[in-house]
Design an enzyme around this catalytic site. Structure first.
Site, mmCIF file in Angstrom:
data_model
loop_
_atom_site.group_PDB
_atom_site.id
_atom_site.type_symbol
_atom_site.label_atom_id
_atom_site.label_comp_id
_atom_site.label_asym_id
_atom_site.label_seq_id
_atom_site.Cartn_x
_atom_site.Cartn_y
_atom_site.Cartn_z
ATOM 1 N N CYS A 8 36.148 25.587 45.235
ATOM 2 C CA CYS A 8 35.568 25.435 43.892
ATOM 3 C C CYS A 8 36.128 24.216 43.158
ATOM 4 O O CYS A 8 35.522 23.751 42.193
ATOM 5 C CB CYS A 8 35.776 26.705 43.086
ATOM 6 S SG CYS A 8 37.496 27.077 42.666
ATOM 7 N N ARG A 43 35.757 30.398 28.411
ATOM 8 C CA ARG A 43 36.769 30.388 29.486
ATOM 9 C C ARG A 43 38.039 30.935 28.853
ATOM 10 O O ARG A 43 38.616 30.295 27.955
ATOM 11 C CB ARG A 43 36.974 28.983 30.047
ATOM 12 C CG ARG A 43 38.187 28.907 30.955
ATOM 13 C CD ARG A 43 38.227 27.648 31.798
ATOM 14 N NE ARG A 43 37.280 27.718 32.902
ATOM 15 C CZ ARG A 43 37.323 26.934 33.974
ATOM 16 N NH1 ARG A 43 38.263 26.015 34.087
ATOM 17 N NH2 ARG A 43 36.431 27.054 34.936
ATOM 18 N N ARG A 48 26.964 23.225 40.316
ATOM 19 C CA ARG A 48 27.390 23.917 39.099
ATOM 20 C C ARG A 48 26.378 23.668 37.977
ATOM 21 O O ARG A 48 26.045 24.581 37.231
ATOM 22 C CB ARG A 48 28.790 23.453 38.670
ATOM 23 C CG ARG A 48 29.928 23.917 39.561
ATOM 24 C CD ARG A 48 30.105 25.423 39.567
ATOM 25 N NE ARG A 48 30.370 25.980 38.254
ATOM 26 C CZ ARG A 48 31.567 26.022 37.653
ATOM 27 N NH1 ARG A 48 32.629 25.558 38.292
ATOM 28 N NH2 ARG A 48 31.711 26.544 36.453
ATOM 29 N N HIS A 96 35.108 34.535 38.242
ATOM 30 C CA HIS A 96 34.485 33.236 37.973
ATOM 31 C C HIS A 96 33.049 33.287 38.497
ATOM 32 O O HIS A 96 32.682 32.590 39.435
ATOM 33 C CB HIS A 96 35.286 32.143 38.686
ATOM 34 C CG HIS A 96 35.010 30.755 38.193
ATOM 35 N ND1 HIS A 96 34.152 30.469 37.140
ATOM 36 C CD2 HIS A 96 35.475 29.549 38.628
ATOM 37 C CE1 HIS A 96 34.110 29.162 36.958
ATOM 38 N NE2 HIS A 96 34.898 28.579 37.838
ATOM 39 N N ASP A 139 40.890 28.287 47.925
ATOM 40 C CA ASP A 139 41.066 27.973 46.496
ATOM 41 C C ASP A 139 42.545 27.695 46.290
ATOM 42 O O ASP A 139 43.386 28.000 47.155
ATOM 43 C CB ASP A 139 40.579 29.145 45.630
ATOM 44 C CG ASP A 139 40.568 28.823 44.121
ATOM 45 O OD1 ASP A 139 40.689 27.627 43.757
ATOM 46 O OD2 ASP A 139 40.452 29.764 43.315
ATOM 47 N N GLN A 159 30.775 30.134 39.158
ATOM 48 C CA GLN A 159 31.105 29.367 40.362
ATOM 49 C C GLN A 159 30.394 29.942 41.580
ATOM 50 O O GLN A 159 29.872 29.209 42.419
ATOM 51 C CB GLN A 159 32.625 29.416 40.585
ATOM 52 C CG GLN A 159 33.086 28.683 41.835
ATOM 53 C CD GLN A 159 32.937 27.184 41.704
ATOM 54 O OE1 GLN A 159 33.379 26.614 40.721
ATOM 55 N NE2 GLN A 159 32.323 26.531 42.682
#
Ligand code: CP
Ligand code: NVA
Length: 311
Positions: free
Chosen positions: A268, A111, A296, A138, A229, A141
């Protein structure tokens, strides 16, 4: 010549058939372990004897815990560090870090603050590298999100997804997924916080159905899935300006009411109730955020399995 490792960096680079195989694998793995304790390994344990390194340059709850749980359920082990605790935090290069870790582990999840660091890690690693979020995408996700939609509503192809708010990293990965997997994506954002132009242009070149508008109502009209988001992503420095500009893009019950009657809501997480979404929507009957968060783990397992060549 040694075969190139299978990296999972952005969805542009992954064939639709591979994405479909990962989604099918995730679904099958989830079903096969229903009711099992979360720490028990899957019967086939495709990551047995394998180690995943995880590097976090930014905060995380879901990505951190789901990848660690995932590698254990696949029969493997993890080594986890923040970037700050590594020599990376004192200026050692990503390139040298990639070369060293490749001698010690079988795959690397990072990340990163900057997408260029994910790309550099992949370019210099001889093991698969997974993008666990960067400023540009991402993808992990999105696999969980597609899995969640399909579990509730069937195939995503041909459906309409509305993205409302900041055209950020997660939005970019949705643009890639829409183009690869044949769903329509309507993006509503203010001009200044619109989606990445290169991604929108690439989608158009590939006949992806991605529409960009300033009008949240137009984007949500008839949609099968509405997504919000955070308005201020990790690393964004202009928080106050964003909160002001994005105010008309809050997903509330009135906006959800314009979507299809059986539309789902996803986020998310982490969420900011009262900013990008009202509590009524995110905690309401159309919201599937807890399935999305759980998935996830299942999606991450399939990404790891694909990277290791087990799918
Ligand atoms: N959705 C997501 O990636 O959450 P974390 O930042 O907690 O990992
Ligand atoms: N867009 C958000 C997603 C967090 C999971 C961020 O980058 O902070």
């Amino acid at each position: 010549m040694t075969a190139q490792p299978r990296h999972f960096i952005d969805l542009w680079e992954i064939e639709p058939a591979a994405l479909r195989a990962m989604l099918d694998d995730a679904k099958a793995r989830k079903a096969a372990r229903a009711g099992w304790p979360k720490g028990r390994a899957d019967a086939d344990a495709p990551a047995r004897d394998h180690t995943l390194a995880m590097i976090f340059q930014k905060n995380s709850t879901r990505t951190w815990f789901s990848f660690d749980a995932a590698i254990r359920q696949l029969g493997g082990a993890s080594i986890i560090s923040t970037g700050a605790d590594m020599q990376l935090g004192r200026g050692e290069t990503i390139e040298d870090t990639a070369r060293v870790l490749s001698r010690m582990v079988d795959a690397i999840m990072i990340r990163a603050d900057k997408h260029a660091d994910v790309a550099a890690m992949a370019a210099h690693a001889s093991v698969p590298v997974i993008n666990g979020l960067s400023d540009r995408g991402h993808p992990c996700q999105i696999l969980a999100d597609l899995m969640t939609f399909e579990a509730h509503r069937g195939p995503i192809a041909g459906k309409t997804v509305a993205w409302v708010g900041d055209g950020n990293n997660v939005c970019s990965s949705f643009i890639e997924a829409a183009t690869k997997l044949g769903f329509k994506l309507n993006i509503a954002s203010p001009v200044v916080y619109g989606p990445n132009r290169a991604d929108v242009a690439r989608a158009a070149e590939l006949q992806g159905r991605v529409e960009v508008t300033r009008d949240p109502k137009a984007a949500v009209e008839g949609a099968d899935l509405v997504i919000a988001d955070t308005w201020v992503s990790m690393g964004d420095k202009d928080g106050d300006e964003r909160l002001f500009a994005l105010k008309p893009y809050r997903v509330d019950a009135a906006l959800m009411g314009l979507a299809a009657s059986d539309a789902l809501f996803m986020h998310c997480l982490p969420a900011h109730r009262g900013e990008e979404v009202t509590a009524e929507v995110i905690d309401g009957p159309q919201s599937v955020i807890w399935d999305e968060a759980e998935n996830r783990i299942h999606a991450q397992k399939s990404i790891i399995a694909w990277c290791l060549g087990a799918i």
